[in-house]
Design an enzyme around this catalytic site. Structure first.
Site: not given
Ligand SMILES: [Fe+2]
Length: 304
Positions: A105, A257, A274, A107
């Site tokens: 995917h 990723h 993140r 993000d």
């Molecule tokens: Fe991700």
């Protein structure tokens, strides 16, 4: 101090197309403009850059991110940020929702302005092996399509949504309920133009792209299968092994990723943190911008 401002960072590519490690900088300190430029240039060239042995805290992580853009809230739906850091999303290998990362995917492409970049950092608790993250390069995926398929892809648009290629979640997790109650859906060009490099990017991903618009469901399925296979060719990818103090910083416009699910079999919980940077609205090769279908843009947090 002025000496530092003119040092060349040590940038070591990890594969022909994708990923480079950057050495020669201490992220506990504020970056000077020259290093910011060098890191940004490396990011645009290699699509994802990695740092090692950077044992930084939440505040330093945030300060690093702010050199490159405006941090968003942690996630549109799904976050329990650390106290005082609403921009930080903890991603635990022990959480069921964390396992969504097993699908390739990019993000948050359900929103009309997917983040320009994500900066993911390991704390000091990392398994000795297992739990790697893979990245791929959507520019080279596009560039290596044949000319007739490029011309077709150039004209296509796709619907992206939380729930992704498999549509609505079939399970009844709390996350699935949140997505159902408050769907976020946007239409993006299949080929977007990177606003800084001018590269064309094959901007579809199995985690969010539901279907190609304007074609039959069956045609959509075949086209997406072709594109999904193309973006994950091993020669376009790099596999990153986490260590204590590792950081991965990816251009979320130019990459997809995946976190393989092997960490679920480890007895060590891996926690990553993140930060995503507010995105621009994708633009196709004809200049048309992505369109929100349902849901608000994913904006930076207003200054406190
Ligand atoms: Fe991700």
């Amino acid at each position: 101090m002025t000496v530092l401002a003119h040092t060349r960072l040590d940038i070591r590519p990890l594969s022909v197309f994708t990923g480079a490690e950057i050495f020669g900088v201490d992220l506990r300190q504020p970056l000077d403009g020259d290093h910011v430029r060098q890191i940004r240039d490396a990011l645009h060239k290699w699509k994802v850059v990695f740092f090692r042995d950077q044992h930084i805290d939440h505040a330093q992580h945030l300060a690093f991110a702010e050199h490159f853009g405006k941090p968003t809230y942690a996630h549109p739906y799904d976050a329990v940020p650390p106290e005082g850091y609403p921009q930080i999303r903890p991603i635990s290998s022990a959480s069921k929702t964390g396992r969504r990362g097993e699908r390739w995917h990019t993000d948050v492409t359900g929103v009309v302005n997917p983040p320009i970049a994500s900066i993911l950092r390991a704390n000091d608790q990392v398994p000795e092996f297992g739990g790697d993250t893979l990245f791929t390069n959507l520019a080279v995926a596009y560039a290596n399509l044949s000319e007739p398929i490029k011309r077709l892809a150039d004209t296509l648009w796709a619907r992206h949504q939380f729930g992704g290629y498999n549509g609505d979640f079939e399970n009844q997790t709390e996350y699935a309920q949140k997505v159902k109650a408050n769907p976020i859906v946007s239409d993006h060009p299949v080929v977007r133009v990177h606003p800084e490099t001018g590269e064309r990017l094959l901007f579809v991903n199995p985690g969010f792209t539901r279907r190609i618009l304007g074609v039959s469901e069956e045609e959509s399925r075949h086209l997406l299968a072709l594109f999904f296979e193309e973006i994950v060719r091993p020669e376009y990818t790099v596999r990153f092994r986490w260590q204590p103090g590792s950081i991965a910083f990816w251009d979320n416009r130019a990459t997809a990723h995946q976190g393989p699910g092997d960490f679920a079999y480890l007895d060590v919980e891996r926690v990553l943190y993140r930060i995503t940077l507010e995105g621009d609205i994708p633009v196709g090769i004809d200049g048309r911008q992505s369109v929100p279908v349902i849901g608000a843009p994913f904006k930076a947090l207003a200054a406190a």
